[in-house]
Design a protein around this motif. Structure first.
Motif, PDB file in Angstrom:
ATOM      1  N   ARG A 233       9.585  11.864  13.863  1.00 46.99           N
ATOM      2  CA  ARG A 233       8.120  11.974  13.807  1.00 46.99           C
ATOM      3  C   ARG A 233       7.462  11.730  15.158  1.00 46.99           C
ATOM      4  O   ARG A 233       6.281  12.041  15.347  1.00 46.99           O
ATOM      5  N   ARG A 234       8.203  11.158  16.089  1.00 43.32           N
ATOM      6  CA  ARG A 234       7.601  10.660  17.325  1.00 43.32           C
ATOM      7  C   ARG A 234       6.867  11.759  18.109  1.00 43.32           C
ATOM      8  O   ARG A 234       5.722  11.567  18.533  1.00 43.32           O
ATOM      9  N   GLY A 235       7.513  12.897  18.321  1.00 43.92           N
ATOM     10  CA  GLY A 235       6.898  13.947  19.127  1.00 43.92           C
ATOM     11  C   GLY A 235       5.581  14.433  18.543  1.00 43.92           C
ATOM     12  O   GLY A 235       4.599  14.626  19.271  1.00 43.92           O
ATOM     13  N   ALA A 236       5.545  14.630  17.230  1.00 44.37           N
ATOM     14  CA  ALA A 236       4.319  15.105  16.592  1.00 44.37           C
ATOM     15  C   ALA A 236       3.219  14.058  16.661  1.00 44.37           C
ATOM     16  O   ALA A 236       2.037  14.392  16.833  1.00 44.37           O
TER      17      ALA A 236
ATOM     18  N   PHE B 297       9.383  -0.949   8.844  1.00 42.29           N
ATOM     19  CA  PHE B 297       8.126  -0.253   9.112  1.00 42.29           C
ATOM     20  C   PHE B 297       8.286   1.243   8.857  1.00 42.29           C
ATOM     21  O   PHE B 297       7.392   1.885   8.279  1.00 42.29           O
ATOM     22  N   ALA B 298       9.385   1.836   9.289  1.00 42.55           N
ATOM     23  CA  ALA B 298       9.596   3.272   9.092  1.00 42.55           C
ATOM     24  C   ALA B 298       9.564   3.619   7.606  1.00 42.55           C
ATOM     25  O   ALA B 298       8.963   4.628   7.206  1.00 42.55           O
ATOM     26  N   ARG B 299      10.190   2.773   6.773  1.00 42.72           N
ATOM     27  CA  ARG B 299      10.167   3.018   5.321  1.00 42.72           C
ATOM     28  C   ARG B 299       8.755   2.845   4.769  1.00 42.72           C
ATOM     29  O   ARG B 299       8.310   3.633   3.924  1.00 42.72           O
ATOM     30  N   TRP B 300       8.071   1.809   5.225  1.00 41.89           N
ATOM     31  CA  TRP B 300       6.711   1.562   4.750  1.00 41.89           C
ATOM     32  C   TRP B 300       5.805   2.741   5.113  1.00 41.89           C
ATOM     33  O   TRP B 300       5.003   3.200   4.297  1.00 41.89           O
ATOM     34  N   LEU B 301       5.939   3.254   6.340  1.00 42.06           N
ATOM     35  CA  LEU B 301       5.106   4.369   6.777  1.00 42.06           C
ATOM     36  C   LEU B 301       5.372   5.613   5.941  1.00 42.06           C
ATOM     37  O   LEU B 301       4.431   6.361   5.619  1.00 42.06           O
TER      38      LEU B 301
ATOM     39  N   PHE C 178       3.310   5.065   2.906  1.00 42.86           N
ATOM     40  CA  PHE C 178       1.869   4.922   3.076  1.00 42.86           C
ATOM     41  C   PHE C 178       1.222   6.196   3.618  1.00 42.86           C
ATOM     42  O   PHE C 178       0.170   6.619   3.140  1.00 42.86           O
ATOM     43  N   LEU C 179       1.819   6.809   4.633  1.00 43.82           N
ATOM     44  CA  LEU C 179       1.264   8.020   5.223  1.00 43.82           C
ATOM     45  C   LEU C 179       2.348   9.087   5.348  1.00 43.82           C
ATOM     46  O   LEU C 179       2.776   9.454   6.449  1.00 43.82           O
ATOM     47  N   PRO C 180       2.855   9.579   4.225  1.00 44.32           N
ATOM     48  CA  PRO C 180       3.904  10.599   4.288  1.00 44.32           C
ATOM     49  C   PRO C 180       3.370  11.866   4.973  1.00 44.32           C
ATOM     50  O   PRO C 180       2.250  12.301   4.721  1.00 44.32           O
ATOM     51  N   GLY C 181       4.180  12.410   5.856  1.00 41.41           N
ATOM     52  CA  GLY C 181       3.788  13.631   6.540  1.00 41.41           C
ATOM     53  C   GLY C 181       2.923  13.427   7.765  1.00 41.41           C
ATOM     54  O   GLY C 181       2.573  14.395   8.444  1.00 41.41           O
ATOM     55  N   LEU C 182       2.577  12.173   8.094  1.00 40.85           N
ATOM     56  CA  LEU C 182       1.762  11.918   9.284  1.00 40.85           C
ATOM     57  C   LEU C 182       2.425  12.542  10.514  1.00 40.85           C
ATOM     58  O   LEU C 182       3.644  12.404  10.676  1.00 40.85           O
TER      59      LEU C 182
ATOM     60  N   ASP D 123       0.829  -1.208   0.000  1.00 39.37           N
ATOM     61  CA  ASP D 123       0.000   0.000   0.000  1.00 39.37           C
ATOM     62  C   ASP D 123       0.861   1.255   0.000  1.00 39.37           C
ATOM     63  O   ASP D 123       1.880   1.334   0.695  1.00 39.37           O
ATOM     64  N   ARG D 124       0.404   2.234  -0.745  1.00 39.42           N
ATOM     65  CA  ARG D 124       1.073   3.526  -0.814  1.00 39.42           C
ATOM     66  C   ARG D 124       0.022   4.628  -0.791  1.00 39.42           C
ATOM     67  O   ARG D 124      -1.084   4.462  -1.290  1.00 39.42           O
ATOM     68  N   ARG D 125       0.405   5.768  -0.231  1.00 38.17           N
ATOM     69  CA  ARG D 125      -0.443   6.956  -0.237  1.00 38.17           C
ATOM     70  C   ARG D 125      -1.852   6.651   0.271  1.00 38.17           C
ATOM     71  O   ARG D 125      -2.849   6.822  -0.435  1.00 38.17           O
TER      72      ARG D 125
END
Length: 363
Positions: A317-320, A262-266, A269-273, A228-230
């Motif tokens: 990304r963790r803090g956000a 997982f970090a690459r997959w994320l 899949f959800l860039p900018g989350l 899955d992407r985007r």
């Protein structure tokens, strides 16, 4: 102080508190709050009506009331809510054995989780037309309850776990039989969501040491979602969602992929989350579908915490992600005890699950 006012008092500080360590502490499950969450479950696990049955009748003699059909899980409006209400009581007792209402919680579990009552639940599944009963949401919550009992070192819990085992075994077998046939995942924001059920069932597979079920869940998750992407997060939420299809998928993949993968997959899949992710607005908490959106805020928060934990403390990304989770949690925590059964029979479970994920951050 009643349940409604008491819970509001516990969580309103989380909604308006100052930033920092004190605000973070507001999202921890205290012993008084545990007692008030338990009170919500105790109001409904033994309450037969109102009730929404999912019942295939094979003959006129099967026109029966909820308790006759489901001797263990007849309360809380529907079968799956009753199951996860029992899970919540177990979880709260594990975390806070001396909480207010602890004796009542133990008495309720002792009354419902007996070999005779669980045998009645298994017998229900044995009848024709029941193969898809509560598939897979209710199945998964039952396995989550089983996992919680298995991992609790308590004499009563061991007895309840043994009583529940035939039903847990039955539903684990049904997962094993069904998942290879499910060619496509269900990506809805309500009960049939495949990712959410797989995530819950994975806890039982690991708690029970069921390597076969764990391997199947991992294989299905990767087959369904690894390419899955985007993800269309901007299309969420739907008007009656209590789960985020995109975030539930990501939370599941966080469990079945190694951290770096997982970090690459994320990223794909959800860039900018979590950019652009804001809590859902609930306009009527007496409406049984609109109040689902309170559940969405709580489940989004839990998924965001789980994703943050999987990425690790050094990920930028963790803090956000945690901050977004906190915003979602605070949007709905003050409304668990709304006075309306439409939300009160189930929302506290999602809150306890969310607070457990918040507590797990950094551990």
């Amino acid at each position: 102080m009643g349940v409604r006012r008491g819970l509001a008092a516990v969580v309103m500080a989380a909604a308006v508190g100052a930033p920092g360590a004190a605000q973070e502490a507001d999202l921890a499950l205290s012993e008084p709050a545990a007692g008030r969450f338990a009170a919500l479950a105790l109001k409904c696990v033994g309450r037969e009506y109102p009730n929404k049955l999912d019942h295939v009748m094979n003959a006129a003699e099967e026109v029966k009331g909820p308790q006759a059909l489901h001797p263990a899980f007849y309360g809380c409006f529907d079968w799956h809510s009753s199951v996860h209400g029992h899970w919540m009581l177990v979880r709260l007792l594990k975390e806070h054995p001396a909480m207010p209402r602890a004796a009542e919680a133990r008495a309720a579990l002792d009354a419902h989780l007996t070999p005779e009552r669980i045998a009645g639940e298994v017998a229900y599944l044995d009848q024709p037309g029941r193969r898809s009963f509560e598939r897979t949401y209710g199945w998964a919550w039952l396995l989550k309850l089983s996992a919680e009992l298995r991992t609790w070192d308590d004499p009563q819990a061991r007895r309840w776990s043994a009583a529940l085992q035939p039903l847990a075994d039955r539903l684990a077998a049904q997962f094993m039989a069904f998942l290879p046939k499910q060619t496509y995942p269900i990506r809805t924001g309500v009960h049939p969501n495949t990712a959410f059920s797989l995530h819950l069932a994975l806890d039982q597979a690991r708690a029970a040491g069921d390597a076969t079920l764990e391997a199947l869940i991992g294989e299905r998750a990767r087959t369904y979602f690894a390419r899955d992407r985007r993800g269309p997060l901007a299309w969420e939420p739907g008007g009656e969602d209590f789960l985020s299809p995109c975030l539930e998928e990501a939370a599941l993949m966080a469990e079945v992929l190694p951290r770096a993968r997982f970090a690459r997959w994320l990223d794909g899949f959800l860039p900018g989350l979590p950019k652009g992710l804001t809590p859902a607005v609930v306009t009527d908490r007496t409406d049984p579908k609109l109040v689902h959106l309170d559940g969405l805020n709580l489940s989004r928060a839990r998924a965001l915490y789980e994703i943050a934990e999987a990425l690790g403390p050094k990920d930028p990304r963790r803090g956000a992600l945690v901050a977004a989770g906190d915003r979602h949690a605070r949007a709905s925590l003050p409304h668990l005890a709304s006075g309306s059964y439409e939300g009160e029979h189930w929302l506290a479970t999602f809150a306890v699950q969310m607070l457990a994920a918040r507590q797990a951050l950094g551990h």
